[in-house]
Design a protein around this motif. Structure first.
Motif, short mmCIF file in Angstrom:
data_model
loop_
_atom_site.label_atom_id
_atom_site.label_comp_id
_atom_site.label_asym_id
_atom_site.label_seq_id
_atom_site.Cartn_x
_atom_site.Cartn_y
_atom_site.Cartn_z
N LEU A 152 -22.27 14.62 -9.61
CA LEU A 152 -22.10 13.22 -9.47
C LEU A 152 -23.84 13.05 -9.34
O LEU A 152 -24.22 11.81 -9.06
CB LEU A 152 -21.83 13.79 -7.37
N ILE A 153 -24.99 13.93 -9.36
CA ILE A 153 -26.20 13.77 -9.11
C ILE A 153 -26.38 12.89 -10.93
O ILE A 153 -27.39 12.11 -10.97
CB ILE A 153 -26.98 15.17 -9.34
N SER A 154 -25.80 13.63 -11.83
CA SER A 154 -26.48 13.01 -13.09
C SER A 154 -26.38 11.63 -13.31
O SER A 154 -26.81 11.13 -13.46
CB SER A 154 -25.56 13.81 -14.21
N GLY A 155 -25.06 11.37 -12.64
CA GLY A 155 -24.67 9.81 -12.74
C GLY A 155 -25.45 9.28 -11.72
O GLY A 155 -25.68 7.79 -11.95
N TYR A 156 -26.12 9.57 -10.87
CA TYR A 156 -26.41 8.44 -9.79
C TYR A 156 -27.90 8.42 -10.50
O TYR A 156 -28.21 7.11 -10.23
CB TYR A 156 -26.70 9.39 -7.96
N ALA A 157 -28.54 9.56 -11.35
CA ALA A 157 -29.63 9.58 -10.98
C ALA A 157 -29.89 8.43 -12.29
O ALA A 157 -30.46 7.45 -12.32
CB ALA A 157 -29.97 10.99 -11.40
N HIS A 158 -29.46 8.59 -13.42
CA HIS A 158 -29.09 7.46 -14.68
C HIS A 158 -28.63 6.14 -14.25
O HIS A 158 -28.93 5.13 -14.31
CB HIS A 158 -28.24 8.07 -15.35
N HIS A 224 -43.61 20.81 -14.08
CA HIS A 224 -43.28 20.33 -15.53
C HIS A 224 -42.65 19.07 -15.94
O HIS A 224 -42.77 18.24 -16.78
CB HIS A 224 -42.35 21.91 -16.07
N PHE A 225 -41.51 18.82 -15.39
CA PHE A 225 -40.44 18.12 -15.14
C PHE A 225 -40.93 16.71 -14.81
O PHE A 225 -40.64 15.75 -15.68
CB PHE A 225 -39.03 18.84 -14.18
N LYS A 226 -41.90 16.67 -13.74
CA LYS A 226 -42.52 15.61 -12.97
C LYS A 226 -43.37 15.03 -14.43
O LYS A 226 -43.37 13.39 -14.54
CB LYS A 226 -43.27 15.98 -12.65
N GLY A 227 -43.88 16.24 -15.19
CA GLY A 227 -45.05 15.26 -16.20
C GLY A 227 -44.03 15.32 -17.80
O GLY A 227 -44.62 14.36 -18.80
N GLU A 228 -42.77 15.45 -17.73
CA GLU A 228 -42.06 15.12 -19.21
C GLU A 228 -41.17 14.04 -19.28
O GLU A 228 -41.35 13.17 -20.17
CB GLU A 228 -40.66 16.44 -18.93
N GLY A 229 -41.20 13.24 -18.75
CA GLY A 229 -40.23 11.71 -18.23
C GLY A 229 -38.58 11.96 -18.16
O GLY A 229 -38.37 10.58 -18.22
N LYS A 230 -38.36 13.23 -18.27
CA LYS A 230 -36.73 12.76 -18.28
C LYS A 230 -35.92 12.56 -16.80
O LYS A 230 -36.83 12.87 -15.95
CB LYS A 230 -36.13 14.56 -18.87
#
Length: 314
Positions: A152-158, A224-230
């Motif tokens: 669910l989190i993946s779907g909503y984030a995208h 680290h994640f914040k800087g990656e842009g994913k």
């Protein structure tokens, strides 16, 4: 403003303490069903606390107002109730995550960090198990609920334009924990120092990570994640070794100065502690280590430290 759901719980309260120490404004949402305000005694005067049940959408909506980052740790932590109470695991893992996502999609939240579990892998055929292992086949309702929440989190984030980071955690241990094998063994030995009942055949072997290493890993990898842009990413967090249930029983007995008889229940399905118990679990943490994080303690050190912490607490 940072919101920590389940922030009065075991891992949540340690995370809140760390965030407060770093100078962040923190709001905690917790219904205190598994957590306690005592866990937050170091931080309570420096945070905003909302007592509320996340099954109520209005409560969740109110909690995310003005928030940029959500750490979602609220959940029923007990894997063992999979067979007795699947509906409770659905409500307290999947439904509350859905309510949170519904609230986030119309809010100012930029980041959602979710604590998932190694149980999503089920009986993995590849050990150590990496994040891209497939197919994900949980063998407990708890693992299934965690995997449903991840999806669910993946779907909503995208779709809705926020970024999401998932942590699949090994067995997390340390002070303030009020469930799990070490906690159970201590309580059993206090009731009867002569004999210790051990669920399963004692050969179950898993990775244990101390809560201090866990919180450090979550915060380090988030930066680290914040800087990656994913938009979405998943990390395993655990130690690089594993320990058997029998060895844990030996450490607990030794730290309590006891020499009990071990009584193994024999277990189910080839020596598991209960139906749905993953017998062998070791996560591949090379992805987490590639960000510069590594656990300070191995499983044995974490178990011994936790026994001492829990004995001091109670």
């Amino acid at each position: 403003m940072i919101l920590v759901t389940g922030g009065a719980g075991f891992i949540g309260s340690h995370l809140v303490d760390a965030l407060v120490e770093k100078g962040y404004k923190v709001r905690v949402l917790d219904d205190l069903s598994a957590g306690s305000l005592d866990n937050l005694k170091n931080s309570i005067d420096r945070i905003e606390f909302i007592k509320g049940d996340m099954r109520n959408f209005e409560t969740v909506k109110e909690a995310v107002e003005g928030v940029e980052v959500v750490f979602h740790l609220a959940a029923n932590p007990e894997v063992r109730i999979s067979s007795q109470s699947p509906e409770l695991l659905y409500e307290t893992n999947v439904l509350i995550t859905y309510n949170l996502l519904q609230a986030i999609k119309d809010s100012s939240v930029d980041y959602l960090i979710f604590t998932s579990s190694s149980t999503v892998y089920g009986d993995a055929k590849k050990i150590p198990t990496p994040e891209d292992y497939a197919p994900l086949e949980p063998i407990s309702v708890y693992g299934g609920a965690k995997l449903a929440a991840e999806a669910l989190i993946s779907g909503y984030a995208h779709i809705f334009g926020f970024r999401a980071l998932i942590f699949r955690l090994a067995n997390i241990i340390g002070k303030r924990s009020n469930h799990g094998v070490i906690y159970d063994f201590i309580n059993k030995l206090r009731r009867n120092p002569e004999e210790l009942e051990i669920l399963g055949d004692g050969t179950q072997r898993k990775s244990y990570l101390h809560v201090s290493d866990t919180v450090e890993g979550i915060l380090h990898i988030f930066e680290h994640f914040k800087g990656e842009g994913k938009i979405y990413d998943v990390y395993n967090l655990g130690s690089e070794d594993w320990i058997t249930v029998r060895e844990i029983a030996e450490i607990v007995s030794e730290e309590m100065g006891l020499n009990p008889r071990f009584k193994f229940t024999g277990g189910v399905d080839g020596g598991r502690g209960w139906k749905g118990d993953v017998k062998l679990m070791l996560l591949d943490i090379s992805k987490a280590k590639s960000t510069g994080w590594r656990p300070r303690m191995n499983s044995y050190e974490a178990v011994r430290k936790t026994v001492r912490e829990l004995l001091e607490e109670h």
